[in-house]
Motif scaffolding. Structure first.
Motif, PDB file in Angstrom:
ATOM      1  N   LYS A  22       0.847  -1.189   0.000  1.00 18.41           N
ATOM      2  CA  LYS A  22       0.000   0.000   0.000  1.00 18.41           C
ATOM      3  C   LYS A  22       0.884   1.241   0.000  1.00 18.41           C
ATOM      4  N   LYS A  25       2.157   1.888  -3.472  1.00 19.09           N
ATOM      5  CA  LYS A  25       1.113   2.463  -4.311  1.00 19.09           C
ATOM      6  C   LYS A  25       1.016   3.966  -4.077  1.00 19.09           C
ATOM      7  N   MET A  57       1.882   1.544 -11.260  1.00 18.50           N
ATOM      8  CA  MET A  57       0.656   1.850 -10.522  1.00 18.50           C
ATOM      9  C   MET A  57      -0.455   0.877 -10.901  1.00 18.50           C
ATOM     10  N   HIS A  60      -0.229  -2.379  -9.218  1.00 18.42           N
ATOM     11  CA  HIS A  60      -0.667  -2.339  -7.826  1.00 18.42           C
ATOM     12  C   HIS A  60      -2.170  -2.102  -7.704  1.00 18.42           C
ATOM     13  N   GLU A  62      -4.069   0.278  -9.254  1.00 19.61           N
ATOM     14  CA  GLU A  62      -4.518   1.659  -9.441  1.00 19.61           C
ATOM     15  C   GLU A  62      -5.244   1.773 -10.783  1.00 19.61           C
TER      16      GLU A  62
END
Length: 88
Positions: A22, A25, A57, A60, A62
């Motif tokens: 996290k 990110k 991103m 992860h 996003e």
């Protein structure tokens, strides 16, 4: 690997990994938002970074949407990069 070996269950491993990535990110989001040409950096290196950060991103989880300003509606990314290379 050491982090995983120290955990007692898959649930604890998953929670630990979620917490760890996290931060990555959020770091990537900040890197993307303040993206600018670095001192002495070439245009090709900048464009490589420009595409690398959003790709990480997305890895992860996003979700990114493409937004352009009115001035760039008629310019493709390739044309922009070519123009910057000429000026470099």
């Amino acid at each position: 690997m050491e982090t995983i070996l120290e955990k007692s269950s898959s649930k604890v491993i998953w929670s630990s990994m979620k917490h760890k990535y996290k931060g990555s990110k959020m770091t990537l989001r900040i890197d993307f938002e303040v993206l600018q040409l670095k001192e002495g950096e070439g245009v090709n290196a900048f464009f490589a970074r420009t595409f690398t950060i959003p790709n990480k991103m997305k890895m992860h989880g996003e979700t990114l949407t493409q937004v352009e300003s009115n001035d760039l509606d008629k310019v493709t990314i390739d044309e922009l990069q070519g123009s910057l290379l000429v000026h470099e």
